[in-house]
Structure formats: C-alpha cells, structure tokens
Scaffold this active site. Structure first.
Site, short mmCIF file in Angstrom:
data_model
loop_
_atom_site.label_atom_id
_atom_site.label_comp_id
_atom_site.label_asym_id
_atom_site.label_seq_id
_atom_site.Cartn_x
_atom_site.Cartn_y
_atom_site.Cartn_z
N GLY A 53 0.90 5.34 1.42
CA GLY A 53 0.24 6.36 2.23
C GLY A 53 0.94 7.68 2.10
CB THR A 63 5.62 2.97 -0.98
OG1 THR A 63 5.44 4.23 -1.61
CG2 THR A 63 4.87 1.91 -1.76
CG ASP A 69 -5.13 8.41 10.87
OD1 ASP A 69 -6.36 8.61 10.81
OD2 ASP A 69 -4.42 8.22 9.87
N GLY A 89 0.83 -1.20 0.00
CA GLY A 89 0.00 0.00 0.00
C GLY A 89 0.86 1.24 0.00
#
Ligand SMILES: *[C@@H]1O[C@H](CO)[C@@H](O)[C@H](O)[C@H]1NC(C)=O
Ligand SMILES: *[C@@H]1O[C@H](CO)[C@@H](O)[C@H](O)[C@H]1NC(C)=O
Ligand SMILES: *[C@@H]1O[C@H](CO)[C@@H](O)[C@H](O)[C@H]1NC(C)=O
Ligand SMILES: *[C@@H]1O[C@H](CO)[C@@H](O)[C@H](O)[C@H]1NC(C)=O
Ligand SMILES: *[C@@H]1O[C@H](CO)[C@@H](O)[C@H](O)[C@H]1NC(C)=O
Ligand SMILES: *[C@@H]1O[C@H](CO)[C@@H](O)[C@H](O)[C@H]1NC(C)=O
Length: 651
Positions: free
Chosen positions: A330, A334, A446, A328
């Site tokens: 962000g 990576t 988060d 993924g």
C-alpha cells in the site's frame, strides 16, 4: 510545518486556478511503468528527508513551469537528484494532478535509492547521482498495447506521425505532437506525442527520440505503443489522447475538473498533513524532552515493553521478507505474513519510511493504537520501532477482505444475507467503538470493503485505523495510498478536507450499498458522484425499484430462502445506507444511531435526503457550502497543526 503550509497553499492554488479558467482536459495520471533502482539507499536517516525535500522543491516548480529540477544534499552518496516533467500538452492544472500521482507512487521504490516513473501525462525520476543529461540507458523499454490493428493505412500513418514528431520536437523545446489522418472514416488515423526532458540539448533529444521511435515501431501493428527512455517519452495511438489546445469552455466538464482537483489537492494536503503532524509531534516531544535522561528512560521502557518486537525476530518470522510471504502493498508499506517462534501467525507491515530517528514518537503512536481493542478491530500487536527499519505487527487474518467476496459473483455465494448482515453489524460496532472510545477517539477515514478483513468465522474486523494506511494493494486512484479512497469519500472531506466522524458514516453508507448490490461504487476518473452506485440506488429508492439491483446472490441463492422478511431486511439496510450517504453531513446519523437503526428493525426511519451529485441546473456540487470554505490564509502554524492533528489522531 513548512511542508504543510506549502501543501495547503497548493490546495488553494489548485482551487483558485480552476475556478477562473476551467477547460476540459485530461491529466492522464495513469502509471505506465514504475522502474525502481537496484541499489538500496545508504543511510535512510539522511536519504528520506533529502528525497522528501526534493519532491517538495519540484512541486513548487511544477506549478509554474510544468518542469522541476532539484538537488538536495551535500553532493555525497546520500544526495538526492530529482527531475519531473509534464508532457507538453498538459495544462498547468493537469500537470499538478499528474505530478501529485507521480510523487505518491514513486516512494514505493524505497528502500531502493532511486527510481523513475512514467505516467501517461508526466515523468519523474530521483537518483543519488546527476542523471540530468542521460538520454539512453539499459532500462529503455517499449510498452505495447494489445489491441491489434491490421490496417496498412494505420501503419503508414504511425510511421509518418512518428517522423513528424521526432523531427519537430528537438526544435520545439523538446515537445512535439503530430496527428495524421489518412482515410475519411478515421480508421487510419495516428496520434503521436514526443517529449524530451528539458535538461537535454537538441542533439541529445534527437538521439533519444530516434531510438525511441525505432523501438516503438516494433509495437506495430498494435494500436498503441509507448517508448520509455532515459531522456524522453514517445507514444503513438489510434485514438486521440492529446489534450486539445484550450479554447472552448464547457460548464458541465468544469465541475468534473473541480472535483478532480479537489480530490488530488486533498490527497496532497493529507500527505502534507501527515508529514506535518510528524514534524509537529516531534517538535512537541523535543520541547518536552529536556536533556538525555528522558531519552534513556524511554529507551528502557521500549526494551521492556511487550509491544516491542526485535527486528531479528520479525526478519526470521517472514523469512527475511520473502516475496512469497507478501500479502500486499500500500501507500505506506508492504505487508508480509509471518510466523513467530511460538507458532503465532502475524502480519508485518514494513513501512516505506524509517521512523528510527523519532522512535519514541513512533512508539507512542503505536502504544495508543494498540490500546484500542475491540472484537471488530484488527489488533496492532506492536512494532519494531528502533531497529534498522520501522515495522508494525498486526494479528493475521486468514480470510482476506470483504471486497474479495462481495465483488466476486462466485465467491459472493459464500456470504448469504445472514452472514452479510452480521458483517454489517460488526463493522458498525467497530466504528462506534473507534468514534466513541474515550481514550483515543479515532476517525478511520478510509472505510472501504478492502479494509474490512474477515476472520476464520467470517466476522468483520476493521483494518488500518489510526496509524497505518493501506492494507491491500490498491491500484485504484491517486488518493488511495494516503488519503481516503475515491468513491468512499464524503463530499465535504473531498472538497474541503473537512474530516469529522460523519465522513466515516458516509463511507460506511457506501459500504452498505455495496454489500447489498454486490457492485463497487463508481470510481471512474471523470465523475466522482454523477453516476455512482449511491446516486443510482437513491434514484431507484425514490422510484421503488431498488430491489432490482440487489445482488443476485442474495435473491437467487440456493442455500436459503429469499422471502418477504429478508427482502424487508435488505430494504432497511439500503434505507440506512442512503441516510448515511446524505450529502449534508449534519443529516447523517452518528455511527451509534446508525447501528441502532440497523438493529431495532421495527423503528421508523426518516426519509433520506439526496446524496451528493452534480445538479444540472446550477452545475455545482450540491451543498458542499454547508460548511464555509476554509480560510484562504493558513499561514498560522497553530491552526495548521491542530488541523493536521485532527486528521491524524482526532481527540
Ligand atoms: C546515518 O547518518 C546519521 C547522520 O549523519 C548518523 O548519525 C547515522 O549513524 C548514520 N547511520 C548509518 C546506519 O550509517
Ligand atoms: C529548489 O532547489 C534549488 C536547487 O536545486 C534551489 O536553488 C531552490 O532554491 C530550491 N527551491 C525551493 C523552493 O526550495
Ligand atoms: C549511490 O548509492 C549507491 C548505493 O548506496 C552507491 O554505491 C553509489 O556510490 C552512490 N552513487 C554516488 C554518486 O554517490
Ligand atoms: C548535447 O548533450 C550531449 C549529452 O549531454 C553532449 O554529449 C553533447 O556534446 C551536447 N551537444 C551540444 C551541441 O552541446
Ligand atoms: C491487454 O491485455 C491485458 C492482459 O492480458 C488485459 O487485461 C487487457 O484488457 C488488454 N487490453 C486491451 C485494450 O485489450
Ligand atoms: C478499419 O480497417 C481494417 C483493415 O483495413 C478493417 O478490417 C476494418 O473493418 C476497418 N474499420 C472500420 C471501422 O472501417
């Protein structure tokens, strides 16, 4: 510290700009296309600061004129040339919002030495050479919408509107808009926006738009077409996407604009804060470090430490960061899957920005975070702190993340209520540990379903606390890359950037409601709290109809009995979720209290007060005034430093 001050000033400017002159409009901050260069930067130590300075410099200009141009560096290979422009129909506020998004996404091109991003409302490009007069190039491309429109009337309208805009734009400072309506029912209407970068002269602008126009015509008969050219942006559509010329003010929409502004400003503030804390910590370290003896001693520690991975080992483990191993991407890096020579599986995060020049600093952060160990936290195993790139090494978890299960009605069957409750308790225990661990009190900031990873036995492990940010690719919003995630952010954090453990409690509450309902909390751009899952659940809870929105996988599952006891357990979790998402932060329980409420099932719970929502009478976001707004003057660098420190690493 300069950077954080600029950003804080920007936050204030945004809020002040909004209050006296609110107008309905749309920043159109959706990315159309990100095009990265193909060459790598030459020397990251020089490139990164130049790039960041360029973005900052443009940021200041954008606010004043909707356009920014900057050159940072001595004119050699590491120099950074940047240009950003908002399209002509954006208000100054929308322009700031759009640019905030552009500068959040563009760094994803790193380590490429250049890139450009086209959004629906603005454009930004950075290179190591002067591209300011380019108006055509090999990357010119048309992006077509896929909703077919067969009407010949529409085609004719598009043609006329394009001609109109292409003719007028070069004479009007590069900006042209055209609206052509044919039939009375609006079926044949076409809307066109044309924009040339302000560095082009009229003839270059005309050439660019002509080329763009003929390429975008090939999109017909589709309902939408956009041309992304080196010197201009051109779009046609069957719906009116153009921002109105400001006049009528509608108070209902005002609050939405304010909330949007605050989100983005908070995002900008936090970018600043993160950069700020780096700068600040580096300064402290420099102050402490007198002479090179310490540096040498430090270098030795680093080499001896088990936290330190050799760059070459990690490169090999991930097959040189092969695309196939990518897990993924962000905001800050990576993530790749890797296998160490001893067979251990790991996840390697390749940070966009190199920390090599402050390796000791970076290493200390890694050391603190890796010392935080708990069964419900993803372990940071170490880093490659001094190699050519900065890499973080995490334990690898095979079952991806909670969002992949609960928001997917078929995979959701794999998580029955017992499993979900176990995940809830695990997450709560992980958070209690983060908040109450003596050495390093950490606010996660988060918490969301995609940050709850699941191990082989589907136990919860919280990812991305402390240093790292976005584990899963997350395309959702402006703020996801760096700040919290819209929909999970507590109102006081969103509005004032005020971060305490209670902000995590709020996000945890949202998560509980998502786990129970299988629905994602509303993340629409226009309204943060109004029609959110939290508000809906709260209303239903008041009306005693909340059971109707339980995830159908929980109510009708084949593999276990949904009985009165399960129902009461689920209701209790909803109740705790609502207590955690109360608008007034001081009324929310602490994480340890929330955990106790979940576990001690026979204890009475207090009635929840309202979640944040827009009060129709006052048109204000309720209660965000519980804490006074931050003072308008943040000029004192000490307070800015301590604030950014608490955002990054609260103690
Ligand atoms: C990058 O530039 C810095 C400063 O000039 C220099 O110290 C460093 O050796 C350079 N790095 C590389 C890889 O060339
Ligand atoms: C931005 O850069 C330009 C040159 O590219 C320079 O003249 C100007 O002073 C800079 N502005 C700020 C605020 O740094
Ligand atoms: C830009 O960077 C690339 C690769 O680092 C280099 O080959 C090229 O010469 C640079 N361009 C300029 C104008 O310095
Ligand atoms: C306009 O700009 C283009 C490209 O920079 C240049 O070739 C051309 O001479 C300019 N035309 C005028 C009239 O200045
Ligand atoms: C366009 O196509 C994509 C992928 O095929 C799809 O996800 C999207 O919903 C479509 N958009 C419209 C407006 O039809
Ligand atoms: C719009 O025009 C198309 C083709 O002329 C027609 O098929 C369609 O029914 C029309 N739609 C409306 C809402 O009138």
């Amino acid at each position: 510290m300069k950077i954080i001050m600029i950003n804080t000033a920007l936050l204030m400017a945004v809020i002040l700009m909004v209050l006296p002159d609110p107008t309905w409009s749309d920043p159109r901050s959706k990315t159309v296309k990100l095009i990265c260069g193909e060459q790598s930067e030459h020397n990251a130590t020089l490139y990164v600061p130049n790039f960041v300075a360029t973005m900052e410099n443009i940021s200041a200009q954008i606010r004043n004129s909707g356009f920014g141009l900057s050159v940072t560096g001595p004119g050699n290979i590491d120099t950074n040339y940047g240009l950003a422009q908002c399209y002509g129909d954006l208000s100054p506020l929308d322009c700031v919002l759009c640019y905030a998004e552009a500068r959040t996404v563009l760094p994803q091109c790193f380590p490429a030495n250049g890139g450009r991003i086209f959004l629906d409302g603005c454009f930004m490009r950075a290179e190591n050479y002067s591209f300011f007069h380019e108006y055509s190039g090999p990357n010119d491309v048309a992006v077509c919408g896929n909703e077919t429109r067969t009407g010949p009337a529409f085609r004719e309208s598009v043609r006329r509107a394009l001609n109109d805009a292409v003719l007028t734009a070069p004479e009007k400072n590069g900006y042209g808009r055209a609206e052509v309506a044919v039939s009375g029912d609006g079926n044949g209407s076409a809307y066109v926006l044309a924009d040339c970068w302000r560095t082009l002269n009229a003839s270059a602008c005309r050439s660019c738009l002509k080329k763009a126009s003929s390429s975008v015509m090939k999109c017909l008969p589709l309902s939408n077409g956009r041309a992304l050219n080196a010197g201009c942006f051109l779009r046609y559509s069957n719906t009116n996407f153009l921002n109105p010329i400001p006049q009528n003010r509608n108070s209902k929409e005002r609050i939405i604009v304010i909330v949007m502004a605050c989100v983005s400003a908070a995002a900008v503030l936090i970018i600043g804060a993160v950069i700020g804390v780096y700068t600040w910590k580096q300064r402290i370290i420099q102050r402490k470090r007198k002479g090179s003896d310490d540096t040498k001693k430090y270098a030795k520690t680093l080499n001896d430490s088990s936290l330190n991975f050799k760059y070459s080992t990690l490169e090999k483990a991930t097959a040189s960061f092969d695309e196939a191993n990518k897990l993924g991407r962000g905001g800050f890096g990576t993530v790749y899957k890797g296998v160490l020579p001893d067979g251990r599986e790991i996840a390697v995060k390749r940070l966009f920005f190199n920390n090599k020049h402050r390796a000791s600093d970076f290493y200390n952060e890694v050391k603190i975070i890796s010392s935080v160990e708990h069964k419900n936290l993803v372990r940071l195993l170490g880093c490659s702190c001094s190699g050519p790139e900065s890499l973080l090494v995490y334990e690898f978890l095979p079952n991806t993340s909670l969002d992949r299960f609960i928001f997917d009605s078929s995979k959701g069957k794999g998580l029955n209520w017992e499993k979900r409750f176990e995940i809830i308790i695990g997450t709560a225990e992980g958070l209690v540990y983060l908040h109450e661990n003596g050495n390093a009190r950490i606010i996660h900031r988060d918490i969301k379903a995609s940050n709850i990873l699941l191990d082989s036995r589907l136990r919860a492990k919280i990812a991305d606390f402390g240093l790292a940010r976005s584990f899963q690719e997350d395309k959702s919003h402006i703020s996801t890359a760096i700040a919290g995630t819209l929909g999970y952010m507590a109102p006081e954090y969103l509005a004032h950037g005020q971060l305490t453990e209670k902000a995590d409690v709020y996000s945890f509450g949202v998560l509980l409601l998502e786990i129970v309902t299988g629905r994602q909390n509303n993340r629409s751009n226009t309204s943060v709290y109004a029609e959110s899952l939290v508000t809906i659940t709260w209303k239903r809870f008041q009306q005693r109809t909340v059971e109707e929105i339980f995830d159908s996988n929980l109510v009708t599952s084949h593999n276990y009995n949904y009985n009165i006891e399960t129902r009461n357990d689920i209701l209790r979790v909803v109740h705790v979720g609502l207590l955690c998402t109360q608008e007034i932060a001081s009324l929310r329980p602490s994480m340890s209290k929330a955990l106790e409420m979940l576990v001690k099932k026979d204890e009475d719970l207090p009635a929840p007060t309202s979640p944040p929502f827009v009060d129709d009478n006052t048109m204000e976001l309720n209660g965000t005034n519980e804490h006074p707004s931050p003072p308008l003057d943040y000029g004192n660098s000490d307070s800015a430093a301590s604030m950014s420190q608490s955002i990054f690493f609260p103690r």
